[in-house]
Design a protein around this motif. Structure first.
Motif, PDB file in Angstrom:
ATOM      1  N   ALA A 156     -27.371  10.042  16.791  1.00  0.00           N
ATOM      2  CA  ALA A 156     -27.877  11.399  16.607  1.00  0.00           C
ATOM      3  C   ALA A 156     -28.755  11.446  15.357  1.00  0.00           C
ATOM      4  N   ASP A 157     -29.381  12.595  15.117  1.00  0.00           N
ATOM      5  CA  ASP A 157     -30.275  12.726  13.958  1.00  0.00           C
ATOM      6  C   ASP A 157     -29.554  12.408  12.649  1.00  0.00           C
ATOM      7  N   ARG A 158     -28.290  12.817  12.561  1.00  0.00           N
ATOM      8  CA  ARG A 158     -27.548  12.578  11.317  1.00  0.00           C
ATOM      9  C   ARG A 158     -27.322  11.083  11.074  1.00  0.00           C
ATOM     10  N   ASP A 159     -27.361  10.291  12.157  1.00  0.00           N
ATOM     11  CA  ASP A 159     -27.165   8.848  12.007  1.00  0.00           C
ATOM     12  C   ASP A 159     -28.409   8.143  11.479  1.00  0.00           C
ATOM     13  N   LYS A 160     -29.511   8.872  11.378  1.00  0.00           N
ATOM     14  CA  LYS A 160     -30.759   8.285  10.888  1.00  0.00           C
ATOM     15  C   LYS A 160     -31.094   8.781   9.478  1.00  0.00           C
ATOM     16  N   ARG A 161     -30.124   9.420   8.827  1.00  0.00           N
ATOM     17  CA  ARG A 161     -30.351   9.896   7.463  1.00  0.00           C
ATOM     18  C   ARG A 161     -30.363   8.733   6.479  1.00  0.00           C
ATOM     19  N   ASN A 209     -35.231  10.571   6.121  1.00  0.00           N
ATOM     20  CA  ASN A 209     -34.920  10.128   7.480  1.00  0.00           C
ATOM     21  C   ASN A 209     -35.627   8.816   7.766  1.00  0.00           C
ATOM     22  N   ILE A 268     -37.651   6.805  10.179  1.00  0.00           N
ATOM     23  CA  ILE A 268     -38.514   7.210  11.289  1.00  0.00           C
ATOM     24  C   ILE A 268     -38.995   6.021  12.111  1.00  0.00           C
ATOM     25  N   THR A 275     -38.535   2.852  14.767  1.00  0.00           N
ATOM     26  CA  THR A 275     -37.803   2.801  16.033  1.00  0.00           C
ATOM     27  C   THR A 275     -37.179   1.443  16.310  1.00  0.00           C
TER      28      THR A 275
END
Length: 394
Positions: free
Chosen positions: A38-43, A126, A128, A130
């Motif tokens: 999820a987005d929080r895992d990419k912080r 974050n 970004i 991939t």
């Protein structure tokens, strides 16, 4: 320097004081980066730590700059809470320059120095990128107010490591829309569809699928086609009963039916053949953790003794003879063994069904057919059968 303690004189080297004032600055990443979470895992949270600071160290302010790779990380928020920067009257960070964090903290009115055993400052961003990779966050410079008694001796720059972590639910399964493909008495071709079971958002862009036919002599995979605009067939390679299918995925919301296989049954027999489908290779940086295969069976519902000749009352007959004209086909029936002629298209649909009585020659008018590929299914006595493929071209 000399200190008088209980009548003893102790000589302390100035170097000892200098060593105590040397500090190491560490840039630490406190988050594990999961590219497929999820987005929080990419912080990304970066902290600057200089160790425990005492009031006697006289820390009244600092400013500095961090550099990072903006192609991989994007920092955007200062996190003074739970850091020494929280206690300064003024603290801020600027993220307007690409790939740079410019930070500062100071006391304006207070003459009380800041102390504590906390990080100096922290910053939120974050990841970004991939693909799995590592990226550094480096200290460009840091300056302290003149009163600060400690000196930066060494700097440990920050390493941000981004990974694709295994997830049981991130899988791609390919399977057929039926467990058994049964060729009925009148069937010479059948279609079977390929279904993809996959969650959206797993960044699938290319795919190799292997299709293995256990009995290509009886069941021939004649055609493979895509059923939508999401899947593009780039190439097909055939190697000894195995088909290697190379696909481009133009939209990764591809759950459902995507491909169609047209299979020709060349002759009838009591064999049951296995048709296996397996995804074997996906593009780099995909979030798919598992590739799952499946299979179906192909079988006839009638048994023939031979694909091209008939045997009746222990008398062997030669294969049926054909005379092809521009607008019709003449089928020889000298022994009067033909009972029915069924014309089907590639999809297995019956175009015309002729019931035969005692004609020695059967004339089939081909004007009724559009251009394309067709099959003559010639049903003979004792349910023996011949299948002939022909192409109609005007």
């Amino acid at each position: 320097m000399a200190l008088l303690l209980s009548g003893l004189i102790i000589i302390v080297s100035p170097r000892a004081f200098k060593a105590q004032n040397d500090i190491n600055l560490k840039i630490e990443n406190s988050e594990q980066i999961n590219l497929c979470g999820a987005d929080r895992d990419k912080r990304v949270i970066i902290t600057l730590y200089i160790g425990k600071i005492l009031q006697s160290d006289s820390l009244f302010g600092f400013n500095g700059q961090l550099n990072y790779n903006p192609e991989k990380i994007q920092f955007h928020t200062a996190l003074p809470i739970n850091t020494l920067a929280e206690f300064f009257e003024y603290n801020r960070a600027d993220f307007n320059q690409k790939g740079k964090i410019i930070f500062t903290a100071s006391q304006w009115m207070s003459n009380i120095p800041i102390s504590g055993d906390r990080p100096l400052f922290a910053f939120l961003g974050n990841y970004i990128g991939t693909c799995p990779d590592t990226s550094w966050v480096n200290l460009d410079f840091i300056e302290f107010t003149d009163e600060f008694k400690k000196t930066i001796k060494d700097v440990s720059n920050g390493l941000v490591k981004a990974e694709i972590l295994f997830d049981e639910n991130h899988y791609l399964k390919t399977y057929f829309d039926t467990d058994t493909l049964e060729f009925l008495e009148k069937d010479s071709t059948k279609n079977i569809q390929v279904v993809f079971d996959i969650k959206p958002g797993l960044r699938l862009s290319s795919l190799q699928i292997n299709i293995e036919n256990e009995n290509p002599n009886q069941f021939e995979i004649y055609d493979i086609s895509s059923l939508n605009d999401y899947i593009k067939i780039d190439s097909i390679e055939k190697i000894e009963g195995k088909i290697q299918l190379f696909l481009s995925v133009l939209n990764d919301t591809i759950a459902g039916v995507n491909l169609k296989l047209t299979i020709i049954e060349k002759y009838k027999s009591d064999n049951i053949a296995k048709l296996n489908i397996e995804p074997v290779k996906i593009n780099d940086c995909s979030c798919i953790s598992k590739l799952l295969n499946a299979y179906a069976f192909m079988k006839s519902n009638k048994i023939d003794t031979t694909p091209t000749s008939i045997y009746d009352d222990n008398i062997s007959y030669k294969e049926t003879k054909y005379i092809i004209h521009e607008n019709y086909i003449i089928v020889s029936n000298e022994n009067k063994t033909i009972q029915e002629i069924i014309i089907t298209n590639l999809l297995g649909n019956v175009i015309k069904d002729f019931k035969i009585e005692n004609e020695q020659q059967i004339q089939i008018n081909t004007d009724i057919l559009d251009d394309g590929i067709y099959f003559f299914n010639i049903v003979k006595k004792n349910n023996n059968r011949e299948i002939k493929k022909f192409i109609k071209i005007k």
